[in-house]
Design a protein around this motif. Structure first.
Motif, PDB file in Angstrom:
ATOM      1  N   GLU A 182      43.468  46.870  34.035  1.00 42.33           N
ATOM      2  CA  GLU A 182      42.756  45.612  33.821  1.00 42.33           C
ATOM      3  C   GLU A 182      42.028  45.603  32.476  1.00 42.33           C
ATOM      4  O   GLU A 182      41.955  44.569  31.799  1.00 42.33           O
ATOM      5  CB  GLU A 182      41.750  45.378  34.951  1.00 42.33           C
TER       6      GLU A 182
ATOM      7  N   PRO B 167      52.429  42.999  37.839  1.00 39.95           N
ATOM      8  CA  PRO B 167      52.844  43.578  36.561  1.00 39.95           C
ATOM      9  C   PRO B 167      54.096  44.436  36.725  1.00 39.95           C
ATOM     10  O   PRO B 167      54.237  45.160  37.717  1.00 39.95           O
ATOM     11  CB  PRO B 167      51.627  44.414  36.146  1.00 39.95           C
TER      12      PRO B 167
ATOM     13  N   TRP C 133      49.312  41.344  31.162  1.00 43.51           N
ATOM     14  CA  TRP C 133      49.320  42.295  32.282  1.00 43.51           C
ATOM     15  C   TRP C 133      50.544  43.195  32.241  1.00 43.51           C
ATOM     16  O   TRP C 133      50.449  44.410  32.488  1.00 43.51           O
ATOM     17  CB  TRP C 133      49.260  41.545  33.607  1.00 43.51           C
TER      18      TRP C 133
ATOM     19  N   ALA D 196      44.678  45.177  29.794  1.00 42.64           N
ATOM     20  CA  ALA D 196      45.141  43.782  29.817  1.00 42.64           C
ATOM     21  C   ALA D 196      44.132  42.874  29.131  1.00 42.64           C
ATOM     22  O   ALA D 196      44.503  41.955  28.398  1.00 42.64           O
ATOM     23  CB  ALA D 196      45.389  43.331  31.251  1.00 42.64           C
TER      24      ALA D 196
ATOM     25  N   GLU E 255      44.627  36.649  37.052  1.00 41.18           N
ATOM     26  CA  GLU E 255      45.653  37.415  37.750  1.00 41.18           C
ATOM     27  C   GLU E 255      47.023  36.814  37.477  1.00 41.18           C
ATOM     28  O   GLU E 255      47.187  35.594  37.496  1.00 41.18           O
ATOM     29  CB  GLU E 255      45.382  37.427  39.250  1.00 41.18           C
TER      30      GLU E 255
END
Length: 338
Positions: free
Chosen positions: A237, A186, A261, A240, A181
């Motif tokens: 996600e 983002p 991200w 990313a 994370e």
């Protein structure tokens, strides 16, 4: 130096693994332990097309596997019939579908049939491939059992040669594992700047991809030439993870978690063809498929900088109003509840 061949389950502590090159996915023992050491995981080195030629498989089967490889790496040959954007299967599954952390496709061959949350029923390998055509290729899948579907399935299974079915260990390099994370949420502006710095040289400032002699070299990350809103990589996600693990090409994991991200957020804040499950209303579609999919995408959300509602359109790209036959197909409705 110890070379780990084919499939093995690593259970010894202190054995560290790394990849010789990103495209061969050969596993070597290293003198130092790496953070991504595949301890107690299934590690599989997919066979190559050279291995196929040297194998004792029936010549006719070899022909079919070769055709599957050809379709996988040049899916554009099905343009206008099954593919309606600028993508090949290998646009996302790099290195002929063999590269770890780029969703190597052999993993599907040993874990399917299985339940899939996206369509809420058990899928087999052909149905999983059909989903890629409907969403990632913005297309219409070849029919189950067709020459093309059989060839693609055969190629997937060839890559899985030697790997156990339904392994009891996690699969090393499966999918597009997301980076940690980020320290900050983002951000569109940061993502745009990072995209221009790291990605635009191959994918263009406007995300249209790179073409030579009318044929694309690097795919479009958004727009009509890209995947539609129903593709897995439309989830932030997942994008990313793909970026962090694989981009820039040949420089995996060279970007920071934050950059990966931010770039994913920026790319997935751009328009693309409509989700084929579209009900006619973006808010309804986002709500209906939110629990199984769109709660992890930006579909139906409003861009802060210009007020645009993402996915609020009826643009289905090049395929127009052609609906993939596999989308919304129910399965096993006659089975009793237990």
């Amino acid at each position: 130096m110890i070379i780990c061949r084919r499939s093995l389950v690593i259970t010894l502590t202190g054995c560290s693994l790394g990849f010789g090159t990103v495209y061969t996915a050969t596993v070597f023992a290293q003198p130092e332990e790496r953070p991504d050491a595949a301890l107690n995981m299934l590690v599989h080195e997919p066979p190559t097309m050279e291995d196929l030629e040297n194998s004792e498989l029936h010549p006719e089967l070899k022909k079919v596997i070769r055709y599957g490889h050809d379709l996988f790496t040049n899916t554009q040959q099905l343009r206008g019939e099954n593919v309606f954007n600028d993508m090949n299967c290998s646009s996302c599954h790099l290195g002929e579908g063999r590269v770890p952390f780029s969703a190597p496709v052999w993993a599907a061959a040993i874990t399917l049939p299985d339940f899939r949350g996206k369509n809420q029923h058990v899928n087999n390998l052909e149905e999983r491939i059909a989903g890629c055509f409907a969403y990632s290729m913005n297309g219409v899948p070849p029919e189950y059992g067709s020459d093309e579907m059989l060839a693609l399935s055969a190629y997937h299974q060839w890559l899985a040669t030697g790997a156990p079915m339904y392994p009891d260990k996690p699969i090393y390099g499966r999918g597009f594992p997301a980076p940690d994370e980020p320290a900050e949420e983002p951000d569109y502006a940061r993502g745009e700047a990072a995209y221009q710095q790291n990605c635009s040289i191959c994918h263009q400032n406007d995300g249209s991809g790179h073409y030579e002699n009318g044929e694309y070299v690097f795919p479009a990350p958004w727009g009509d030439g890209s995947n539609n809103w129903g593709a897995g990589i439309a989830r932030v996600e997942t994008m990313a993870g793909f970026i962090y693990q694989n981009m820039p090409l040949g420089q995996p994991r060279s970007l920071s978690d934050q950059d990966a991200w931010d770039i994913a957020y920026y790319i997935n804040s751009q328009e693309r063809p409509q989700d084929p499950r579209y009900t006619g209303d973006v808010a309804d579609t986002a709500e209906r498929f939110g629990p199984t999919f769109h709660n992890r995408s930006l579909y139906g959300q409003t861009r802060e900088h210009d007020g645009h509602v993402l996915g609020d359109h009826d643009n289905f790209g090049e395929k127009g109003d052609i609906k993939p036959w596999n989308v919304g197909m129910p399965r096993f409705e006659n089975l009793s509840e237990e």
